[in-house]
Design a protein around this motif. Sequence first.
Motif, mmCIF file in Angstrom:
data_model
loop_
_atom_site.group_PDB
_atom_site.id
_atom_site.type_symbol
_atom_site.label_atom_id
_atom_site.label_comp_id
_atom_site.label_asym_id
_atom_site.label_seq_id
_atom_site.Cartn_x
_atom_site.Cartn_y
_atom_site.Cartn_z
ATOM 1 N N LEU A 182 0.841 -1.193 0.000
ATOM 2 C CA LEU A 182 0.000 0.000 0.000
ATOM 3 C C LEU A 182 0.883 1.254 0.000
ATOM 4 C CD1 LEU A 182 -2.974 0.900 0.068
ATOM 5 C CD2 LEU A 182 -2.883 0.797 2.564
ATOM 6 N N LEU A 186 0.910 4.564 -2.447
ATOM 7 C CA LEU A 186 0.515 5.866 -1.907
ATOM 8 C C LEU A 186 1.664 6.855 -1.736
ATOM 9 C CD1 LEU A 186 -2.005 4.565 0.780
ATOM 10 C CD2 LEU A 186 -2.559 5.660 -1.389
ATOM 11 N N LYS A 187 2.899 6.398 -1.910
ATOM 12 C CA LYS A 187 4.022 7.331 -1.710
ATOM 13 C C LYS A 187 4.383 8.072 -3.000
ATOM 14 C CE LYS A 187 7.985 4.362 -2.730
ATOM 15 N NZ LYS A 187 9.299 3.927 -2.299
ATOM 16 N N ASN A 201 -0.498 9.949 -7.026
ATOM 17 C CA ASN A 201 -1.450 10.572 -6.105
ATOM 18 C C ASN A 201 -1.743 12.041 -6.418
ATOM 19 O OD1 ASN A 201 -1.941 8.358 -3.971
ATOM 20 N ND2 ASN A 201 0.237 8.316 -4.336
ATOM 21 N N TRP A 213 -5.578 13.430 -1.285
ATOM 22 C CA TRP A 213 -4.646 13.327 -0.164
ATOM 23 C C TRP A 213 -3.254 13.559 -0.719
ATOM 24 C CZ3 TRP A 213 -7.771 8.827 -1.120
ATOM 25 C CH2 TRP A 213 -7.195 7.911 -2.014
ATOM 26 N N SER A 255 0.771 12.500 -1.069
ATOM 27 C CA SER A 255 1.483 11.219 -1.073
ATOM 28 C C SER A 255 2.025 10.970 0.342
ATOM 29 C CB SER A 255 2.600 11.226 -2.116
ATOM 30 O OG SER A 255 3.377 12.389 -1.997
ATOM 31 N N LEU A 256 2.007 9.706 0.742
ATOM 32 C CA LEU A 256 2.382 9.363 2.119
ATOM 33 C C LEU A 256 3.899 9.282 2.261
ATOM 34 C CD1 LEU A 256 -0.321 6.717 3.100
ATOM 35 C CD2 LEU A 256 -0.440 9.205 3.136
ATOM 36 N N THR A 269 1.007 5.121 6.449
ATOM 37 C CA THR A 269 0.297 4.098 5.662
ATOM 38 C C THR A 269 -0.583 3.240 6.564
ATOM 39 O OG1 THR A 269 2.203 4.060 4.180
ATOM 40 C CG2 THR A 269 0.575 2.320 3.885
ATOM 41 N N PHE A 279 -3.650 5.206 7.303
ATOM 42 C CA PHE A 279 -4.485 5.244 6.091
ATOM 43 C C PHE A 279 -5.246 3.916 5.954
ATOM 44 C CE2 PHE A 279 -5.505 5.087 1.606
ATOM 45 C CZ PHE A 279 -5.648 6.412 1.215
#
Length: 193
Positions: free
Chosen positions: A23, A27-28, A33, A38, A40-41, A47, A50
């Motif tokens: 994940l 998401l990074k 993203n 949101w 990016s993580l 994470t 999230f």
Amino acid sequence: NTPTIKTDRLILRKFLENDIEALFLILKDKEVNKFLPWYSLKDIEETKKFYAERYAAKYEQPQAYAYAICLKDDNFPIGYVKVDMEEHHDFGYGLRKEFWHRGIASEAGKAVVEQVKKDGLPYITATHDRNNPRSGNVMQACGMKYCYTYEELWQPKNFLVAFRMYQLNFTKGQDWIYQKYWEEHPNHFIEEL
């Protein structure tokens, strides 16, 4: 209840706690993203949070459509596809960049659309930033039709976005259109696409 779905190339299943690393890879990425609501993580801790809010909590609901997109070869999540159970029944997806342009989002999307139709959802909607027309191509591939465009000061990123709203009706009449975004955002219009 999130039934696992299989397609020619994919397994669509729940995200599990041991998918946090996978994940994070999704998401990074800033580019992946860029058009999502949101930032990016930054790390595994973000994470985990999230996952808890957006997946674990949803899986406790009686009906949830929040899938990890995995290739059949290794069952490792490379993206996600979801349909919300709130009134808008928003359909959305994201995919790691190295898997773009292979029809994976469309293949996953079509399978989830079939599932929610079978399960009796009345309709689904989806929105995409006008600057991201490829997302509209996925919506069209899944049978959705463009309805209107509206401008929104988008949070948490706080800039103005022109969103195109797509829709697909199952039990509603074909001409019925979800009007909430149109009504909420005074700057709205219909484009010739």
